[in-house]
Design a protein around this motif. Structure first.
Motif, PDB file in Angstrom:
ATOM      1  N   LYS A 235      -5.841  13.229   0.801  1.00 16.38           N
ATOM      2  CA  LYS A 235      -4.917  12.107   0.971  1.00 16.38           C
ATOM      3  C   LYS A 235      -5.596  10.832   0.484  1.00 16.38           C
ATOM      4  CE  LYS A 235      -2.530  14.110   4.970  1.00 16.38           C
ATOM      5  NZ  LYS A 235      -3.340  15.320   5.192  1.00 16.38           N
ATOM      6  N   VAL A 236      -4.907  10.090  -0.374  1.00 17.39           N
ATOM      7  CA  VAL A 236      -5.453   8.856  -0.945  1.00 17.39           C
ATOM      8  C   VAL A 236      -4.424   7.749  -0.774  1.00 17.39           C
ATOM      9  CG1 VAL A 236      -6.544   7.777  -2.933  1.00 17.39           C
ATOM     10  CG2 VAL A 236      -6.608  10.265  -2.685  1.00 17.39           C
ATOM     11  N   THR A 237      -4.857   6.615  -0.252  1.00 20.49           N
ATOM     12  CA  THR A 237      -3.971   5.457  -0.124  1.00 20.49           C
ATOM     13  C   THR A 237      -4.575   4.285  -0.878  1.00 20.49           C
ATOM     14  OG1 THR A 237      -4.974   4.406   1.823  1.00 20.49           O
ATOM     15  CG2 THR A 237      -3.476   6.261   2.223  1.00 20.49           C
ATOM     16  N   GLY A 238      -3.712   3.370  -1.292  1.00 17.59           N
ATOM     17  CA  GLY A 238      -4.244   2.201  -1.975  1.00 17.59           C
ATOM     18  C   GLY A 238      -3.162   1.298  -2.530  1.00 17.59           C
ATOM     19  N   THR A 239      -3.607   0.182  -3.071  1.00 16.26           N
ATOM     20  CA  THR A 239      -2.744  -0.773  -3.748  1.00 16.26           C
ATOM     21  C   THR A 239      -2.772  -0.465  -5.245  1.00 16.26           C
ATOM     22  OG1 THR A 239      -4.541  -2.345  -4.137  1.00 16.26           O
ATOM     23  CG2 THR A 239      -3.406  -2.485  -2.020  1.00 16.26           C
ATOM     24  N   ALA A 240      -2.105  -1.305  -6.014  1.00 14.96           N
ATOM     25  CA  ALA A 240      -2.172  -1.140  -7.465  1.00 14.96           C
ATOM     26  C   ALA A 240      -3.584  -1.393  -7.965  1.00 14.96           C
ATOM     27  CB  ALA A 240      -1.187  -2.093  -8.136  1.00 14.96           C
ATOM     28  N   LYS A 241      -4.376  -2.114  -7.181  1.00 11.61           N
ATOM     29  CA  LYS A 241      -5.728  -2.487  -7.602  1.00 11.61           C
ATOM     30  C   LYS A 241      -6.766  -1.413  -7.288  1.00 11.61           C
ATOM     31  CE  LYS A 241      -9.144  -6.192  -6.883  1.00 11.61           C
ATOM     32  NZ  LYS A 241      -9.413  -7.444  -6.136  1.00 11.61           N
ATOM     33  N   GLY A 242      -6.622  -0.719  -6.143  1.00 11.66           N
ATOM     34  CA  GLY A 242      -7.646   0.262  -5.795  1.00 11.66           C
ATOM     35  C   GLY A 242      -7.377   0.960  -4.481  1.00 11.66           C
ATOM     36  N   ILE A 243      -8.338   1.807  -4.071  1.00  7.38           N
ATOM     37  CA  ILE A 243      -8.210   2.685  -2.904  1.00  7.38           C
ATOM     38  C   ILE A 243      -8.548   1.920  -1.623  1.00  7.38           C
ATOM     39  CG2 ILE A 243      -9.179   4.744  -1.793  1.00  7.38           C
ATOM     40  CD1 ILE A 243      -9.749   5.800  -4.647  1.00  7.38           C
ATOM     41  N   THR A 244      -7.719   2.115  -0.588  1.00  9.35           N
ATOM     42  CA  THR A 244      -7.990   1.495   0.710  1.00  9.35           C
ATOM     43  C   THR A 244      -8.418   2.518   1.765  1.00  9.35           C
ATOM     44  OG1 THR A 244      -5.655   1.641   1.360  1.00  9.35           O
ATOM     45  CG2 THR A 244      -6.379  -0.398   0.289  1.00  9.35           C
ATOM     46  N   ALA A 245      -8.053   3.787   1.606  1.00  8.93           N
ATOM     47  CA  ALA A 245      -8.459   4.821   2.566  1.00  8.93           C
ATOM     48  C   ALA A 245      -8.307   6.186   1.921  1.00  8.93           C
ATOM     49  CB  ALA A 245      -7.636   4.741   3.848  1.00  8.93           C
ATOM     50  N   CYS A 246      -9.049   7.158   2.449  1.00 11.10           N
ATOM     51  CA  CYS A 246      -8.923   8.525   1.944  1.00 11.10           C
ATOM     52  C   CYS A 246      -9.314   9.506   3.042  1.00 11.10           C
ATOM     53  CB  CYS A 246      -9.776   8.746   0.697  1.00 11.10           C
ATOM     54  SG  CYS A 246     -11.546   8.727   1.016  1.00 11.10           S
ATOM     55  N   GLN A 247      -8.808  10.724   2.887  1.00 10.30           N
ATOM     56  CA  GLN A 247      -9.148  11.818   3.797  1.00 10.30           C
ATOM     57  C   GLN A 247      -9.080  13.109   2.998  1.00 10.30           C
ATOM     58  OE1 GLN A 247      -6.476  13.745   6.995  1.00 10.30           O
ATOM     59  NE2 GLN A 247      -7.613  12.190   8.123  1.00 10.30           N
TER      60      GLN A 247
ATOM     61  N   VAL B 161       0.855  -1.188   0.000  1.00  7.64           N
ATOM     62  CA  VAL B 161       0.000   0.000   0.000  1.00  7.64           C
ATOM     63  C   VAL B 161       0.892   1.238   0.000  1.00  7.64           C
ATOM     64  CG1 VAL B 161      -1.849   1.241   1.184  1.00  7.64           C
ATOM     65  CG2 VAL B 161      -1.720  -1.242   1.344  1.00  7.64           C
ATOM     66  N   SER B 162       0.543   2.203  -0.816  1.00  7.09           N
ATOM     67  CA  SER B 162       1.234   3.493  -0.791  1.00  7.09           C
ATOM     68  C   SER B 162       0.201   4.594  -0.582  1.00  7.09           C
ATOM     69  CB  SER B 162       2.009   3.745  -2.086  1.00  7.09           C
ATOM     70  OG  SER B 162       1.124   3.971  -3.168  1.00  7.09           O
ATOM     71  N   GLY B 163       0.680   5.778  -0.251  1.00  3.84           N
ATOM     72  CA  GLY B 163      -0.223   6.903  -0.033  1.00  3.84           C
ATOM     73  C   GLY B 163       0.353   8.175  -0.610  1.00  3.84           C
ATOM     74  N   ILE B 164      -0.526   9.066  -1.021  1.00  7.67           N
ATOM     75  CA  ILE B 164      -0.101  10.331  -1.600  1.00  7.67           C
ATOM     76  C   ILE B 164      -1.047  11.434  -1.140  1.00  7.67           C
ATOM     77  CG2 ILE B 164      -1.451   9.963  -3.720  1.00  7.67           C
ATOM     78  CD1 ILE B 164       0.801  11.443  -5.221  1.00  7.67           C
ATOM     79  N   ALA B 165      -0.487  12.615  -0.882  1.00  7.41           N
ATOM     80  CA  ALA B 165      -1.283  13.781  -0.502  1.00  7.41           C
ATOM     81  C   ALA B 165      -1.402  14.710  -1.691  1.00  7.41           C
ATOM     82  CB  ALA B 165      -0.642  14.504   0.673  1.00  7.41           C
ATOM     83  N   MET B 166      -2.628  15.012  -2.069  1.00  3.64           N
ATOM     84  CA  MET B 166      -2.906  15.891  -3.201  1.00  3.64           C
ATOM     85  C   MET B 166      -3.364  17.258  -2.679  1.00  3.64           C
ATOM     86  SD  MET B 166      -2.323  13.734  -5.609  1.00  3.64           S
ATOM     87  CE  MET B 166      -2.899  14.686  -7.022  1.00  3.64           C
ATOM     88  N   GLY B 167      -3.055  18.286  -3.438  1.00  2.12           N
ATOM     89  CA  GLY B 167      -3.494  19.627  -3.090  1.00  2.12           C
ATOM     90  C   GLY B 167      -4.095  20.317  -4.293  1.00  2.12           C
ATOM     91  N   MET B 168      -4.702  21.457  -4.046  1.00  3.19           N
ATOM     92  CA  MET B 168      -5.269  22.231  -5.147  1.00  3.19           C
ATOM     93  C   MET B 168      -5.203  23.711  -4.804  1.00  3.19           C
ATOM     94  SD  MET B 168      -9.087  22.212  -6.816  1.00  3.19           S
ATOM     95  CE  MET B 168      -9.765  23.209  -5.499  1.00  3.19           C
ATOM     96  N   ILE B 169      -4.881  24.511  -5.813  1.00  6.10           N
ATOM     97  CA  ILE B 169      -4.920  25.964  -5.688  1.00  6.10           C
ATOM     98  C   ILE B 169      -5.848  26.474  -6.780  1.00  6.10           C
ATOM     99  CG2 ILE B 169      -3.572  28.095  -5.852  1.00  6.10           C
ATOM    100  CD1 ILE B 169      -1.175  26.507  -4.818  1.00  6.10           C
ATOM    101  N   SER B 170      -6.799  27.323  -6.394  1.00  2.00           N
ATOM    102  CA  SER B 170      -7.792  27.762  -7.374  1.00  2.00           C
ATOM    103  C   SER B 170      -8.078  29.251  -7.201  1.00  2.00           C
ATOM    104  CB  SER B 170      -9.087  26.964  -7.209  1.00  2.00           C
ATOM    105  OG  SER B 170      -9.641  27.172  -5.922  1.00  2.00           O
ATOM    106  N   ASP B 171      -8.652  29.817  -8.254  1.00  2.00           N
ATOM    107  CA  ASP B 171      -9.066  31.222  -8.248  1.00  2.00           C
ATOM    108  C   ASP B 171     -10.506  31.270  -8.735  1.00  2.00           C
ATOM    109  OD1 ASP B 171      -9.572  33.901  -8.630  1.00  2.00           O
ATOM    110  OD2 ASP B 171      -7.582  34.357  -9.405  1.00  2.00           O
ATOM    111  N   SER B 172     -11.426  31.584  -7.825  1.00  2.51           N
ATOM    112  CA  SER B 172     -12.842  31.572  -8.179  1.00  2.51           C
ATOM    113  C   SER B 172     -13.187  32.650  -9.212  1.00  2.51           C
ATOM    114  CB  SER B 172     -13.697  31.761  -6.922  1.00  2.51           C
ATOM    115  OG  SER B 172     -13.368  32.989  -6.283  1.00  2.51           O
ATOM    116  N   LYS B 173     -12.404  33.737  -9.253  1.00  4.36           N
ATOM    117  CA  LYS B 173     -12.692  34.824 -10.187  1.00  4.36           C
ATOM    118  C   LYS B 173     -12.360  34.436 -11.620  1.00  4.36           C
ATOM    119  CE  LYS B 173     -11.902  38.457  -6.744  1.00  4.36           C
ATOM    120  NZ  LYS B 173     -11.060  39.632  -6.365  1.00  4.36           N
ATOM    121  N   THR B 174     -11.207  33.812 -11.800  1.00  4.50           N
ATOM    122  CA  THR B 174     -10.773  33.453 -13.161  1.00  4.50           C
ATOM    123  C   THR B 174     -11.155  32.033 -13.549  1.00  4.50           C
ATOM    124  OG1 THR B 174      -8.617  32.663 -12.390  1.00  4.50           O
ATOM    125  CG2 THR B 174      -8.810  35.010 -12.918  1.00  4.50           C
ATOM    126  N   GLY B 175     -11.486  31.214 -12.551  1.00  3.72           N
ATOM    127  CA  GLY B 175     -11.795  29.815 -12.836  1.00  3.72           C
ATOM    128  C   GLY B 175     -10.559  28.940 -12.980  1.00  3.72           C
TER     129      GLY B 175
END
Length: 730
Positions: free
Chosen positions: A499-511, A464-478
């Motif tokens: 945060k998404v964790t999982g195996t090569a097959k699929g997701i095991t946990a998320c936050q 199992v591996s895990g990765i943390a994803m982020g996002m930066i957005s601007d509501s005015k410009t889209g």
């Protein structure tokens, strides 16, 4: 006495009813409600002081969820026999409510605020954690405290192909997906849960299903607010503003902050460069300045935040120079520590986890003693975050809420690939010590924990591996940018932490925590796909160190084996007053535990070395083995009688070796034939159907001398006139 109680009833699509009542309990709180469904009742209160403290620069919100044992007719199992500090389970529910509620308070509202959610009546079929945020939000809805809600929270599971909302508790153990989702009427704000290697499509469908149910509960709270007349919120002024100073500082320092942000550097160097800009300005002010230094510092922090965000949105450049979907360099080592039963060192950029695995017996299982949940746990994962990991000095204390939450997320991720209990007799403790941190140490814990378990020889289903994803957005410009493997600074300046964790097959946990409105499912799907690719890349790096569990445990690891025996054999293994099992433990050096499960006995043997375990296992098997007629056994003479000897041919099983079955030659007496304690080979020749007694023979294993008549015991040609002895009954 009359109460001015107001009640709102919510009817869910499946027909279940939820009532929210206010005006009867806890009337001195700013807001108080009782949420009820079935026999489950939650009391939620909220109190906020009228004014913020002077120079307050953060929002001091505290959220506590507590389950009263009396709610389930139970007395606490603690020494004091009363509720004390919150259990880890209660801390986790408190965090779920906090993460859903906190982002929706106005940014400039800084008054001390406390939310309490208390289980005052329980229902075995209703899990109260999925109603806690509804209760907290409803308490805010009937108060005059400024809040950009309401919100609500539900549990959604996938059970036998169906998505169900707030299911009965007994369905959770068979669910393929189990999520807690919080949302406003328009947007999802928080997600946490686990799954059996589910697809990204299933996760999205679960979120959509949950959001539809939440909309019903949010609308009911709006109507409740109208009913109690709390549409007007209190006025406040907690933050001072100086638009001219803000404009001056922006024009003077924005480019300087942008230049630091766009120059790749290690975390400490970048932080020092940002700090130097602020200090340059503050130190330039004369002692008699009329400028509010704390206000100026706040504006400078805002400029830094804006510059770092614009760096990504305008130039597609990140603080450390990576591409948006690029993962930091990864180094993995296993068997890093010689003495633990399994260990791994996982380093990703400036984040590092040293993780160990310890194997224990059933006696090491964790006792779970809660109002709603109880029992034993064979898998534990603990996460430690010392101050030195971020170059800080702080006193060492017991794990805080953050440590409990991060450890729980990693535990959920790995728990889904642990071998079934019948294949894993061990109690397992995984400990992640974060030695360095710059973003997503919980995901580093998942990776290191998976590696350490494989190093220990635990047969997990898949890494199992895990990765943390982020996002930066601007509501005015889209405009928006999705970031893979975020830094600590990117977590702070971003609009989403996923945060998404999982195996090569699929997701095991998320936050997931979302800090902005209007995150579409299309953007969320894009983030999930980018996370999947990143997760697979990390799995590939992990495989360079170890790709599957070791074939055997470490030589110094304790050995444990489990076998099932017939229920009626439990007493035979234990013996009178525990005599037999105690003797086996003494002679073998192993620990033997027996428990009754249904119609069977489960025997667990635990030892520090293989030889000791083999001795104990052989002795237990000997006791429970079924004697078979015709089988040859090595027995021990236990007693000698005039008519023969009693031989223990199996553990706890004695048989009669008649004098006529010892030798082919006729024996007149037992004198000098056998000795007590002598080891001899015998064959089981008969089991009496009525008495269950065993008949043994030794002579059938010896060569028959020539001249002996079959069954007569005499030589051919002997004295034909001698009267033969009467045969003894076999």
């Amino acid at each position: 006495m009359q109460f001015n109680a107001v009640t709102k009833t919510i009817v869910m699509p499946d027909g279940r009813q939820i009532t929210i009542e206010t005006g009867k309990l806890a009337r001195q709180a700013d807001g108080a409600v009782v949420v009820r469904t079935g026999n489950m009742m939650l009391l939620a209160t909220v109190v906020s002081v009228p004014e913020a403290k002077e120079d307050q620069d953060f929002f001091p919100l505290s959220v506590d969820y507590q389950e009263k044992f009396a709610a389930m007719g139970k007395i606490p199992g603690s020494f004091q026999r009363r509720e004390s500090k919150l259990s880890d389970y209660e801390v986790l529910i408190s965090r779920l409510v906090d993460r859903a509620i906190r982002p929706l308070f106005p940014e400039d509202y800084l008054a001390d605020t406390q939310i309490n959610v208390i289980l005052i009546s329980g229902d075995p079929e209703v899990m109260p954690d999925s109603y806690a945020a509804l209760a907290a939000s409803a308490a805010l809805a009937v108060s005059d405290i400024p809040f950009n809600g309401p919100i609500s929270e539900v549990r959604v599971i996938k059970h036998q192909g169906q998505f169900l909302i707030n299911p009965k508790a007994d369905l959770l153990k068979d669910a393929d997906l189990d999520l807690i989702v919080a949302a406003s009427y328009d947007n999802i704000v928080m997600v946490e849960g686990e799954a059996n290697e589910c697809s990204e499509e299933d996760l999205l469908q679960a979120l959509k299903t949950a959001h539809e149910a939440i909309k019903i509960q949010v609308q009911a709270q709006r109507e409740l607010t109208e009913m109690v007349g709390k549409t007007e919120k209190r006025a406040y002024s907690h933050v001072k503003h100086d638009p001219e100073l803000e404009k001056e500082l922006f024009e003077r320092y924005y480019d300087a902050y942008l230049n630091v942000a766009r120059t790749p550097a290690p975390k400490q160097e970048r932080s020092a460069a940002f700090k130097a800009i602020k200090e340059e300005y503050l130190n330039s002010l004369p002692e008699d300045t009329t400028i509010d230094k704390k206000m100026a510092a706040r504006y400078l922090d805002n400029i830094k935040w804006l510059a770092a965000r614009n760096l990504v949105l305008e130039y597609n450049i990140r603080l450390d120079g990576r591409k948006l979907d690029e993962i930091r360099p990864i180094a993995c080592e296993v068997d890093f520590l010689p003495s633990p039963h399994g260990s791994a060192l996982f380093t990703r950029g400036e984040t590092q986890s040293l993780t160990t695995v310890t194997l224990g017996t059933k006696l090491d299982e964790q006792i779970i003693d809660g109002a709603m949940i109880g029992g034993m746990s064979k898998f534990m994962l603990h996460y430690n975050f010392p101050a030195f990991s971020t170059g800080e000095v702080k006193p060492n204390r017991a794990p805080g809420r953050r440590e409990v939450g991060h450890g729980n997320l990693a535990s959920r991720a790995i728990k889904k690939v642990m071998p079934p209990e019948e294949e894993n007799p061990y109690t397992i403790r995984v400990v992640s010590d974060i030695l360095e941190s710059n973003g997503s140490s919980s995901m580093a814990t998942v990776c290191a924990g998976s590696l350490a378990l494989m190093d220990a020889g635990i047969k997990i289903k898949a890494p199992v591996s895990g990765i943390a994803m982020g996002m930066i957005s601007d509501s005015k410009t889209g405009k928006y940018a999705i970031l893979s493997d975020i830094l600590g600074d990117e977590d702070h300046l971003g609009d989403m932490d996923f945060k998404v964790t999982g195996t090569a097959k699929g997701i095991t946990a998320c936050q997931m925590d979302i800090k902005v409105d209007g995150l579409s499912y299309e953007v969320l799907a894009e983030a999930l796909e980018q996370a999947r690719k990143g997760r697979l890349h990390i799995l590939g790096e992990m495989a360079k160190a170890i790709s599957q569990p070791r074939e055997d445990l470490k030589p110094h690891a304790p050995r444990c084996v489990t076998l099932r025996i017939p229920g009626d054999m439990i007493g035979a293994v234990i013996g009178p007053g525990g005599k037999i099992i105690q003797e086996m433990q003494r002679t073998s050096g192993a620990t033997i535990n027996i428990e009754e499960v249904g119609n069977e006995g489960v025997v667990t043997i635990f030892s520090a070395n293989k030889d000791s375990l083999d001795i104990a296992l052989r002795e237990v098997k000997a006791i429970v083995a079924t004697p078979e007629v015709g089988e040859v056994y090595t027995g021990i003479v236990r007693s000698i009688q005039p008519f023969g000897a009693f031989v223990e041919f199996m553990k706890g099983k004695d048989g009669l070796l008649h004098i006529s079955e010892i030798k082919w030659e006729r024996l007149e007496s037992m004198d000098g034939v056998l000795e007590i304690g002598e080891e001899i080979q015998v064959q089981l020749t008969e089991i009496d159907k009525k008495t269950g007694k065993y008949r043994l023979s030794r002579k059938v294993l010896l060569p028959k001398p020539e001249g002996y008549a079959n069954g007569s015991g005499e030589r051919r040609g002997g004295d034909k006139n001698r009267k033969p002895d009467n045969k003894r009954s076999r």
